[in-house]
Design a protein around this motif. Structure first.
Motif, PDB file in Angstrom:
ATOM      1  N   ARG A  93       0.788  -1.234   0.000  1.00  0.00           N
ATOM      2  CA  ARG A  93       0.000   0.000   0.000  1.00  0.00           C
ATOM      3  C   ARG A  93       0.823   1.288   0.000  1.00  0.00           C
ATOM      4  NH1 ARG A  93      -5.116  -1.803   1.715  1.00  0.00           N
ATOM      5  NH2 ARG A  93      -5.074  -3.810   2.802  1.00  0.00           N
ATOM      6  N   PHE A  94       2.105   1.211   0.309  1.00  0.00           N
ATOM      7  CA  PHE A  94       2.904   2.418   0.535  1.00  0.00           C
ATOM      8  C   PHE A  94       3.074   3.258  -0.725  1.00  0.00           C
ATOM      9  CE2 PHE A  94       7.172   4.396   0.424  1.00  0.00           C
ATOM     10  CZ  PHE A  94       6.967   5.362   1.397  1.00  0.00           C
ATOM     11  N   VAL A  95       2.841   4.575  -0.568  1.00  0.00           N
ATOM     12  CA  VAL A  95       3.103   5.567  -1.618  1.00  0.00           C
ATOM     13  C   VAL A  95       3.873   6.706  -0.959  1.00  0.00           C
ATOM     14  CG1 VAL A  95       2.117   7.162  -3.296  1.00  0.00           C
ATOM     15  CG2 VAL A  95       1.001   4.959  -2.862  1.00  0.00           C
ATOM     16  N   ALA A  96       5.075   6.992  -1.445  1.00  0.00           N
ATOM     17  CA  ALA A  96       5.980   7.915  -0.756  1.00  0.00           C
ATOM     18  C   ALA A  96       5.416   9.332  -0.647  1.00  0.00           C
ATOM     19  CB  ALA A  96       7.331   7.942  -1.469  1.00  0.00           C
ATOM     20  N   ASP A  97       4.664   9.786  -1.640  1.00  0.00           N
ATOM     21  CA  ASP A  97       4.167  11.156  -1.629  1.00  0.00           C
ATOM     22  C   ASP A  97       2.675  11.229  -1.353  1.00  0.00           C
ATOM     23  OD1 ASP A  97       3.386  10.026  -3.980  1.00  0.00           O
ATOM     24  OD2 ASP A  97       3.965  11.703  -5.265  1.00  0.00           O
ATOM     25  N   ALA A  98       2.157  10.282  -0.580  1.00  0.00           N
ATOM     26  CA  ALA A  98       0.743  10.276  -0.234  1.00  0.00           C
ATOM     27  C   ALA A  98       0.420  11.446   0.702  1.00  0.00           C
ATOM     28  CB  ALA A  98       0.377   8.956   0.442  1.00  0.00           C
ATOM     29  N   SER A  99      -0.845  11.864   0.692  1.00  0.00           N
ATOM     30  CA  SER A  99      -1.293  12.878   1.646  1.00  0.00           C
ATOM     31  C   SER A  99      -1.239  12.299   3.059  1.00  0.00           C
ATOM     32  CB  SER A  99      -2.718  13.305   1.321  1.00  0.00           C
ATOM     33  OG  SER A  99      -3.618  12.232   1.557  1.00  0.00           O
ATOM     34  N   LEU A 100      -1.368  13.178   4.043  1.00  0.00           N
ATOM     35  CA  LEU A 100      -1.316  12.714   5.434  1.00  0.00           C
ATOM     36  C   LEU A 100      -2.448  11.742   5.734  1.00  0.00           C
ATOM     37  CD1 LEU A 100      -0.196  12.731   8.270  1.00  0.00           C
ATOM     38  CD2 LEU A 100      -1.390  14.899   8.697  1.00  0.00           C
ATOM     39  N   SER A 101      -3.655  12.052   5.287  1.00  0.00           N
ATOM     40  CA  SER A 101      -4.784  11.162   5.554  1.00  0.00           C
ATOM     41  C   SER A 101      -4.619   9.823   4.851  1.00  0.00           C
ATOM     42  CB  SER A 101      -6.094  11.825   5.129  1.00  0.00           C
ATOM     43  OG  SER A 101      -6.065  12.183   3.758  1.00  0.00           O
ATOM     44  N   ALA A 102      -4.110   9.842   3.615  1.00  0.00           N
ATOM     45  CA  ALA A 102      -3.898   8.584   2.887  1.00  0.00           C
ATOM     46  C   ALA A 102      -2.804   7.752   3.546  1.00  0.00           C
ATOM     47  CB  ALA A 102      -3.537   8.879   1.429  1.00  0.00           C
ATOM     48  N   ALA A 103      -1.719   8.401   3.984  1.00  0.00           N
ATOM     49  CA  ALA A 103      -0.637   7.681   4.659  1.00  0.00           C
ATOM     50  C   ALA A 103      -1.115   7.101   5.983  1.00  0.00           C
ATOM     51  CB  ALA A 103       0.546   8.618   4.894  1.00  0.00           C
ATOM     52  N   LEU A 104      -1.939   7.847   6.699  1.00  0.00           N
ATOM     53  CA  LEU A 104      -2.491   7.345   7.964  1.00  0.00           C
ATOM     54  C   LEU A 104      -3.393   6.148   7.710  1.00  0.00           C
ATOM     55  CD1 LEU A 104      -2.838   7.606  11.008  1.00  0.00           C
ATOM     56  CD2 LEU A 104      -4.644   9.297  10.595  1.00  0.00           C
ATOM     57  N   ASN A 105      -4.159   6.198   6.638  1.00  0.00           N
ATOM     58  CA  ASN A 105      -5.007   5.062   6.270  1.00  0.00           C
ATOM     59  C   ASN A 105      -4.157   3.832   5.953  1.00  0.00           C
ATOM     60  OD1 ASN A 105      -7.704   3.913   5.438  1.00  0.00           O
ATOM     61  ND2 ASN A 105      -6.627   3.765   3.490  1.00  0.00           N
ATOM     62  N   THR A 106      -3.053   4.040   5.228  1.00  0.00           N
ATOM     63  CA  THR A 106      -2.125   2.946   4.923  1.00  0.00           C
ATOM     64  C   THR A 106      -1.574   2.336   6.207  1.00  0.00           C
ATOM     65  OG1 THR A 106      -1.476   3.866   2.778  1.00  0.00           O
ATOM     66  CG2 THR A 106       0.083   2.376   3.853  1.00  0.00           C
ATOM     67  N   ALA A 107      -1.161   3.197   7.132  1.00  0.00           N
ATOM     68  CA  ALA A 107      -0.572   2.722   8.388  1.00  0.00           C
ATOM     69  C   ALA A 107      -1.582   1.958   9.230  1.00  0.00           C
ATOM     70  CB  ALA A 107      -0.017   3.904   9.177  1.00  0.00           C
ATOM     71  N   THR A 108      -2.783   2.496   9.369  1.00  0.00           N
ATOM     72  CA  THR A 108      -3.773   1.850  10.232  1.00  0.00           C
ATOM     73  C   THR A 108      -4.271   0.539   9.624  1.00  0.00           C
ATOM     74  OG1 THR A 108      -5.494   3.265   9.240  1.00  0.00           O
ATOM     75  CG2 THR A 108      -4.537   3.976  11.320  1.00  0.00           C
ATOM     76  N   ARG A 109      -4.405   0.489   8.306  1.00  0.00           N
ATOM     77  CA  ARG A 109      -4.838  -0.759   7.674  1.00  0.00           C
ATOM     78  C   ARG A 109      -3.760  -1.834   7.803  1.00  0.00           C
ATOM     79  NH1 ARG A 109      -7.728   0.298   1.958  1.00  0.00           N
ATOM     80  NH2 ARG A 109      -8.191  -1.915   2.243  1.00  0.00           N
ATOM     81  N   ALA A 110      -2.491  -1.408   7.761  1.00  0.00           N
ATOM     82  CA  ALA A 110      -1.405  -2.367   7.959  1.00  0.00           C
ATOM     83  C   ALA A 110      -1.406  -2.889   9.398  1.00  0.00           C
ATOM     84  CB  ALA A 110      -0.063  -1.719   7.629  1.00  0.00           C
ATOM     85  N   LEU A 111      -1.556  -1.985  10.366  1.00  0.00           N
ATOM     86  CA  LEU A 111      -1.589  -2.396  11.770  1.00  0.00           C
ATOM     87  C   LEU A 111      -2.805  -3.259  12.080  1.00  0.00           C
ATOM     88  CD1 LEU A 111      -0.495   0.946  13.499  1.00  0.00           C
ATOM     89  CD2 LEU A 111       0.802  -1.194  13.455  1.00  0.00           C
ATOM     90  N   ALA A 112      -3.878  -3.039  11.337  1.00  0.00           N
ATOM     91  CA  ALA A 112      -5.091  -3.824  11.558  1.00  0.00           C
ATOM     92  C   ALA A 112      -4.922  -5.281  11.151  1.00  0.00           C
ATOM     93  CB  ALA A 112      -6.257  -3.205  10.794  1.00  0.00           C
ATOM     94  N   HIS A 113      -3.871  -5.576  10.368  1.00  0.00           N
ATOM     95  CA  HIS A 113      -3.611  -6.951   9.938  1.00  0.00           C
ATOM     96  C   HIS A 113      -2.575  -7.652  10.814  1.00  0.00           C
ATOM     97  CE1 HIS A 113      -5.731  -5.753   6.271  1.00  0.00           C
ATOM     98  NE2 HIS A 113      -5.854  -7.039   6.009  1.00  0.00           N
ATOM     99  N   GLU A 114      -2.301  -7.081  11.973  1.00  0.00           N
ATOM    100  CA  GLU A 114      -1.328  -7.710  12.868  1.00  0.00           C
ATOM    101  C   GLU A 114      -1.776  -9.121  13.225  1.00  0.00           C
ATOM    102  OE1 GLU A 114       1.578  -6.202  16.370  1.00  0.00           O
ATOM    103  OE2 GLU A 114      -0.435  -5.406  16.339  1.00  0.00           O
ATOM    104  N   ASN A 115      -0.805 -10.029  13.282  1.00  0.00           N
ATOM    105  CA  ASN A 115      -1.060 -11.449  13.561  1.00  0.00           C
ATOM    106  C   ASN A 115      -1.883 -12.125  12.470  1.00  0.00           C
ATOM    107  OD1 ASN A 115       0.275 -11.316  16.100  1.00  0.00           O
ATOM    108  ND2 ASN A 115      -1.571 -10.428  17.005  1.00  0.00           N
ATOM    109  N   GLY A 116      -1.955 -11.484  11.300  1.00  0.00           N
ATOM    110  CA  GLY A 116      -2.647 -12.082  10.171  1.00  0.00           C
ATOM    111  C   GLY A 116      -4.154 -12.010  10.241  1.00  0.00           C
ATOM    112  N   GLU A 117      -4.694 -11.350  11.280  1.00  0.00           N
ATOM    113  CA  GLU A 117      -6.136 -11.232  11.440  1.00  0.00           C
ATOM    114  C   GLU A 117      -6.539  -9.763  11.338  1.00  0.00           C
ATOM    115  OE1 GLU A 117      -7.100 -12.939  15.159  1.00  0.00           O
ATOM    116  OE2 GLU A 117      -6.359 -14.939  14.655  1.00  0.00           O
TER     117      GLU A 117
END
Length: 250
Positions: free
Chosen positions: A168-192
Motif C-alpha cells: 500500500r505504501f506511496v511515498a508522496d501520499a497525503s497525510l490522511s492517505a498515509a495514515l489510512n495505509t498505516a492503520t490498515r497495515a496495523l489492523a492486519h497484525e497477527n494475520g487477522e
C-alpha cells in the motif's frame, strides 16, 4: 558435588535472542513511513500516558515497542545526549545517525554482556529538508541497525504489517492517505484483520514545513477527521488527490 553446567556461546546467544523476540512479540506493533509532508509515526497503543512515540530533538523522533521501562530508559538517554551535543556544538550537529549508533552500541553491549537482553525494538526517524534527506533507522534488541527506505514496521507481528505496508505504501501520499495505509497495515497484525479506532492509536508526525521543532502529535478531533478522510479516499479512486487540510494544525 555437581559439575558446572556448560552452555556454548552460540546457544547462549540464540537463547537470548529467542527470549527477546518472545517478549517483543507480546506487544502491539508500530509503523513509520514517509508521506508528502514528512514522516508519519503510528503505534497501536491504547494508553494516553505511556507513549511509544516521542520527540528526541528538533528533527528527530523515537518510536519503540517492547518493555516500556527499558525503552523509556533509552529515550531519556537519547534526549540527554541530543541536548548536551546541541548545547556544546550546534543544534544542526545532532543527527539521527548519531542517536541510532548510540542506541545500537548500548543494546549490543546489554545483549552480549547481560544475562537478560532488553526486550525492545526501536526506530529513530529524522526528517530532512527534502524527502530524499529523510532518514529512518531500525535498531533491534541485539544492537543491529538497519537504514530503512520509505517505511518500517516494528514489534509484535511486524512481518504481517510490513507485507501490508509494502502493498500500500506511496511515498508522496497525503497525510490522511498515509495514515489510512498505516492503520490498515496495523489492523492486519497477527494475520487477522480488525478495526482500529482513534482511541487505539498513538499518532505523530515530523512535519517538514514546520519551523524549528518538527514533531507534532495528532489526536482528538483532528485524528478522527484524518481517519475518516483516509477511509473515504480508499473507498473511492486510488488517485483521489489531497486537500490543503492535511497541512494545517488544529
Amino acid at each position: 558435588m555437581s559439575m558446572p553446567f556448560y552452555v556454548a556461546p552460540e546457544q547462549q546467544m540464540k537463547d537470548k535472542a529467542d527470549y527477546a523476540r518472545k517478549g517483543i512479540a507480546r506487544g502491539r506493533s508500530a509503523v513509520v513511513l514517509q508521506y508528502e509532508g514528512g514522516i508519519l509515526l503510528v503505534a497501536d497503543n491504547m494508553s494516553r500516558t505511556l507513549h511509544k512515540i516521542s520527540e528526541l530533538y528538533d528533527r528527530l523522533a523515537f518510536v519503540a515497542v517492547g518493555r516500556y521501562p527499558e525503552f523509556e530508559n533509552l529515550r531519556l538517554m537519547g534526549v540527554r545526549f541530543a541536548d548536551v551535543r546541541g548545547y556544546q556544538y550546534d543544534r544542526k550537529d545532532v543527527s539521527g545517525r548519531q542517536l541510532a549508533n548510540i542506541y545500537a552500541q548500548t543494546l549490543g553491549t546489554v545483549f552480549s554482556e547481560s544475562l537478560k537482553p532488553w526486550e525492545v525494538e526501536i526506530v529513530v526517524a529524522e526528517v530532512g529538508d527534502t524527502a530524499d534527506e529523510d532518514e529512518i533507522y531500525r535498531i533491534t534488541f541485539d544492537g543491529s541497525i538497519v537504514d530503512e527506505q520509505g517505511f518500517v514496521a516494528v514489534g509484535g507481528s511486524s512481518e504481517h504489517v510490513s507485507e501490508q505496508l509494502k502493498d500500500r505504501f506511496v511515498a508522496d501520499a497525503s497525510l490522511s492517505a498515509a495514515l489510512n495505509t498505516a492503520t490498515r497495515a496495523l489492523a492486519h497484525e497477527n494475520g487477522e484483520e480488525r478495526e482500529l479506532e482513534a482511541t487505539n492509536l498513538e499518532v505523530a508526525v515530523l512535519e517538514r514545513a514546520r519551523s524549528h521543532r518538527k514533531f507534532r502529535r495528532i489526536q482528538g478531533r483532528r485524528l478522527i477527521s484524518l481517519l475518516e478522510e483516509g477511509k473515504g479516499q480508499s473507498s473511492s479512486t486510488p488517485d483521489s488527490g489531497t486537500t490543503g487540510e492535511d497541512r494545517t494544525d488544529e
